[in-house]
Design a protein around this motif. Sequence first.
Motif, PDB file in Angstrom:
ATOM      1  N   MET A   1       0.846  -1.180   0.000  1.00  0.00           N
ATOM      2  CA  MET A   1       0.000   0.000   0.000  1.00  0.00           C
ATOM      3  C   MET A   1       0.882   1.230   0.000  1.00  0.00           C
ATOM      4  SD  MET A   1      -3.078  -0.759   2.621  1.00  0.00           S
ATOM      5  CE  MET A   1      -4.097   0.397   1.753  1.00  0.00           C
ATOM      6  N   GLU A   2       0.430   2.255  -0.683  1.00  0.00           N
ATOM      7  CA  GLU A   2       1.214   3.480  -0.700  1.00  0.00           C
ATOM      8  C   GLU A   2       0.315   4.696  -0.538  1.00  0.00           C
ATOM      9  OE1 GLU A   2       3.385   3.446  -4.403  1.00  0.00           O
ATOM     10  OE2 GLU A   2       1.997   4.855  -5.294  1.00  0.00           O
ATOM     11  N   VAL A   3       0.948   5.750  -0.041  1.00  0.00           N
ATOM     12  CA  VAL A   3       0.261   7.021   0.122  1.00  0.00           C
ATOM     13  C   VAL A   3       1.236   8.120  -0.313  1.00  0.00           C
ATOM     14  CG1 VAL A   3       0.911   7.294   2.551  1.00  0.00           C
ATOM     15  CG2 VAL A   3      -1.098   8.467   1.696  1.00  0.00           C
ATOM     16  N   HIS A   4       0.702   9.126  -0.980  1.00  0.00           N
ATOM     17  CA  HIS A   4       1.496  10.271  -1.404  1.00  0.00           C
ATOM     18  C   HIS A   4       1.286  11.389  -0.384  1.00  0.00           C
ATOM     19  CE1 HIS A   4       2.446   8.367  -5.191  1.00  0.00           C
ATOM     20  NE2 HIS A   4       1.176   7.999  -5.256  1.00  0.00           N
ATOM     21  N   VAL A   5       2.393  11.921   0.101  1.00  0.00           N
ATOM     22  CA  VAL A   5       2.373  12.893   1.195  1.00  0.00           C
ATOM     23  C   VAL A   5       3.086  14.161   0.739  1.00  0.00           C
ATOM     24  CG1 VAL A   5       3.288  13.315   3.508  1.00  0.00           C
ATOM     25  CG2 VAL A   5       2.355  11.086   2.947  1.00  0.00           C
ATOM     26  N   ASP A   6       2.570  15.301   1.159  1.00  0.00           N
ATOM     27  CA  ASP A   6       3.247  16.583   0.939  1.00  0.00           C
ATOM     28  C   ASP A   6       3.432  17.231   2.308  1.00  0.00           C
ATOM     29  OD1 ASP A   6       4.394  18.813  -0.161  1.00  0.00           O
ATOM     30  OD2 ASP A   6       2.523  19.672  -0.917  1.00  0.00           O
ATOM     31  N   LEU A   7       4.672  17.166   2.831  1.00  0.00           N
ATOM     32  CA  LEU A   7       4.955  17.708   4.164  1.00  0.00           C
ATOM     33  C   LEU A   7       5.313  19.186   4.081  1.00  0.00           C
ATOM     34  CD1 LEU A   7       7.073  14.959   5.954  1.00  0.00           C
ATOM     35  CD2 LEU A   7       4.698  15.567   6.334  1.00  0.00           C
ATOM     36  N   HIS A   8       4.722  19.973   4.975  1.00  0.00           N
ATOM     37  CA  HIS A   8       5.006  21.403   5.082  1.00  0.00           C
ATOM     38  C   HIS A   8       5.738  21.683   6.389  1.00  0.00           C
ATOM     39  CE1 HIS A   8       1.148  21.168   2.696  1.00  0.00           C
ATOM     40  NE2 HIS A   8       2.027  21.645   1.832  1.00  0.00           N
ATOM     41  N   LYS A   9       6.209  22.915   6.552  1.00  0.00           N
ATOM     42  CA  LYS A   9       6.905  23.292   7.794  1.00  0.00           C
ATOM     43  C   LYS A   9       6.023  23.077   9.015  1.00  0.00           C
ATOM     44  CE  LYS A   9       8.327  27.467   6.556  1.00  0.00           C
ATOM     45  NZ  LYS A   9       9.001  28.776   6.589  1.00  0.00           N
ATOM     46  N   GLU A  10       4.768  23.413   8.883  1.00  0.00           N
ATOM     47  CA  GLU A  10       3.848  23.265  10.020  1.00  0.00           C
ATOM     48  C   GLU A  10       3.702  21.798  10.425  1.00  0.00           C
ATOM     49  OE1 GLU A  10       1.422  24.418  13.143  1.00  0.00           O
ATOM     50  OE2 GLU A  10       2.746  25.616  11.887  1.00  0.00           O
ATOM     51  N   ASP A  11       3.706  20.896   9.449  1.00  0.00           N
ATOM     52  CA  ASP A  11       3.635  19.459   9.753  1.00  0.00           C
ATOM     53  C   ASP A  11       4.840  19.038  10.582  1.00  0.00           C
ATOM     54  OD1 ASP A  11       1.292  19.111   8.162  1.00  0.00           O
ATOM     55  OD2 ASP A  11       2.548  18.915   6.375  1.00  0.00           O
ATOM     56  N   PHE A  12       6.012  19.501  10.171  1.00  0.00           N
ATOM     57  CA  PHE A  12       7.235  19.124  10.881  1.00  0.00           C
ATOM     58  C   PHE A  12       7.243  19.711  12.290  1.00  0.00           C
ATOM     59  CE2 PHE A  12      11.876  19.129  11.641  1.00  0.00           C
ATOM     60  CZ  PHE A  12      12.096  17.783  11.459  1.00  0.00           C
ATOM     61  N   TRP A  13       6.798  20.949  12.457  1.00  0.00           N
ATOM     62  CA  TRP A  13       6.722  21.551  13.786  1.00  0.00           C
ATOM     63  C   TRP A  13       5.719  20.793  14.663  1.00  0.00           C
ATOM     64  CZ3 TRP A  13       8.416  23.313  17.925  1.00  0.00           C
ATOM     65  CH2 TRP A  13       7.589  23.868  18.893  1.00  0.00           C
ATOM     66  N   ARG A  14       4.566  20.447  14.103  1.00  0.00           N
ATOM     67  CA  ARG A  14       3.562  19.740  14.896  1.00  0.00           C
ATOM     68  C   ARG A  14       4.065  18.363  15.327  1.00  0.00           C
ATOM     69  NH1 ARG A  14      -2.268  20.517  12.386  1.00  0.00           N
ATOM     70  NH2 ARG A  14      -2.838  19.591  14.378  1.00  0.00           N
ATOM     71  N   VAL A 137       8.340   8.580  10.446  1.00  0.00           N
ATOM     72  CA  VAL A 137       7.742   8.823   9.145  1.00  0.00           C
ATOM     73  C   VAL A 137       6.411   9.509   9.462  1.00  0.00           C
ATOM     74  CG1 VAL A 137       6.802   7.770   7.068  1.00  0.00           C
ATOM     75  CG2 VAL A 137       8.850   6.790   8.148  1.00  0.00           C
ATOM     76  N   ILE A 138       6.251  10.735   8.974  1.00  0.00           N
ATOM     77  CA  ILE A 138       5.079  11.556   9.280  1.00  0.00           C
ATOM     78  C   ILE A 138       4.093  11.438   8.126  1.00  0.00           C
ATOM     79  CG2 ILE A 138       4.254  13.884   9.810  1.00  0.00           C
ATOM     80  CD1 ILE A 138       7.245  14.519  10.545  1.00  0.00           C
ATOM     81  N   ILE A 139       2.872  11.029   8.440  1.00  0.00           N
ATOM     82  CA  ILE A 139       1.837  10.900   7.416  1.00  0.00           C
ATOM     83  C   ILE A 139       0.634  11.736   7.824  1.00  0.00           C
ATOM     84  CG2 ILE A 139       0.388   9.322   6.091  1.00  0.00           C
ATOM     85  CD1 ILE A 139       2.338   7.058   6.935  1.00  0.00           C
ATOM     86  N   PRO A 140       0.450  12.901   7.196  1.00  0.00           N
ATOM     87  CA  PRO A 140      -0.756  13.688   7.497  1.00  0.00           C
ATOM     88  C   PRO A 140      -1.999  12.932   7.023  1.00  0.00           C
ATOM     89  CG  PRO A 140       0.892  15.015   6.351  1.00  0.00           C
ATOM     90  CD  PRO A 140       1.338  13.590   6.270  1.00  0.00           C
ATOM     91  N   LYS A 141      -3.020  12.947   7.831  1.00  0.00           N
ATOM     92  CA  LYS A 141      -4.250  12.235   7.477  1.00  0.00           C
ATOM     93  C   LYS A 141      -4.923  12.846   6.251  1.00  0.00           C
ATOM     94  CE  LYS A 141      -5.184  10.281  12.012  1.00  0.00           C
ATOM     95  NZ  LYS A 141      -6.155  10.173  13.110  1.00  0.00           N
ATOM     96  N   ARG A 142      -4.596  14.102   5.939  1.00  0.00           N
ATOM     97  CA  ARG A 142      -5.161  14.739   4.750  1.00  0.00           C
ATOM     98  C   ARG A 142      -4.662  14.074   3.458  1.00  0.00           C
ATOM     99  NH1 ARG A 142      -1.111  18.389   6.426  1.00  0.00           N
ATOM    100  NH2 ARG A 142       0.539  18.553   4.842  1.00  0.00           N
ATOM    101  N   SER A 143      -3.606  13.254   3.577  1.00  0.00           N
ATOM    102  CA  SER A 143      -3.037  12.579   2.411  1.00  0.00           C
ATOM    103  C   SER A 143      -3.911  11.445   1.900  1.00  0.00           C
ATOM    104  CB  SER A 143      -1.649  12.025   2.749  1.00  0.00           C
ATOM    105  OG  SER A 143      -0.789  13.048   3.179  1.00  0.00           O
ATOM    106  N   PHE A 144      -4.818  10.987   2.736  1.00  0.00           N
ATOM    107  CA  PHE A 144      -5.687   9.884   2.341  1.00  0.00           C
ATOM    108  C   PHE A 144      -6.930  10.438   1.657  1.00  0.00           C
ATOM    109  CE2 PHE A 144      -3.284   8.345   6.014  1.00  0.00           C
ATOM    110  CZ  PHE A 144      -2.713   7.197   5.464  1.00  0.00           C
ATOM    111  N   GLY A 145      -7.392   9.734   0.637  1.00  0.00           N
ATOM    112  CA  GLY A 145      -8.568  10.189  -0.111  1.00  0.00           C
ATOM    113  C   GLY A 145      -9.866  10.054   0.659  1.00  0.00           C
ATOM    114  N   SER A 146      -9.877   9.147   1.639  1.00  0.00           N
ATOM    115  CA  SER A 146     -11.110   8.906   2.385  1.00  0.00           C
ATOM    116  C   SER A 146     -10.765   8.288   3.735  1.00  0.00           C
ATOM    117  CB  SER A 146     -12.024   7.961   1.607  1.00  0.00           C
ATOM    118  OG  SER A 146     -11.438   6.665   1.532  1.00  0.00           O
ATOM    119  N   PRO A 147     -11.690   8.318   4.671  1.00  0.00           N
ATOM    120  CA  PRO A 147     -11.456   7.644   5.950  1.00  0.00           C
ATOM    121  C   PRO A 147     -11.231   6.134   5.781  1.00  0.00           C
ATOM    122  CG  PRO A 147     -13.316   9.147   6.146  1.00  0.00           C
ATOM    123  CD  PRO A 147     -12.946   9.088   4.696  1.00  0.00           C
TER     124      PRO A 147
END
Length: 166
Positions: A1-14, A137-147
């Motif tokens: 399984m794979e997910v595409h992630v776009d990490l921002h500065k705020e993600d890293f700080w959080r 490994v940081i995976i924002p939940k916004r990276s997923f298309g659906s719950p």
Amino acid sequence: MEVHVDLHKEDFWRFNRYVMFHMPKYRTMMLSALISVPLLSILLLRFSSFDWVYSVVVGVLIGILCDLLFVYRIKSRTMSMVKHNEGILGERTITVDRTAVHESNDKTQLRYDWSGIHDLRRDGDYLYIFVNSMQAVIIPKRSFGSPEAEQSYVKAVEDYSNKTFA
């Protein structure tokens, strides 16, 4: 399984803030630092012949200012690290299979065997696959298309790692 992630500065700080206040070792250090400054200020003022009310009020104010400065300093160091280390932020693909977690972007390709996975954590906005006590490994939940996609990814990580998300 794979997910595409776009990490921002705020993600890293959080993520860093999550580690400071949720991982037991670092939470204890942070809380002791945040509590000790006001207490020491109160005691020093009291032993300098100020009355208790003045000592407590000024000690708490000094403590709050020092604590805010402390957190600000940690955030500025974190943001500086992001600025000077390419590859921490940006787009990446995180793939899990039965052998490992694979993280790749245009600069690096990393592989973390399941036997080396330290911990699995999550909060309201992120999944964290800890590869050691401070790195994940940081995976924002916004990276997923659906719950449903998020839940199937979580299930796959838990099955492969033999751990559960806390």
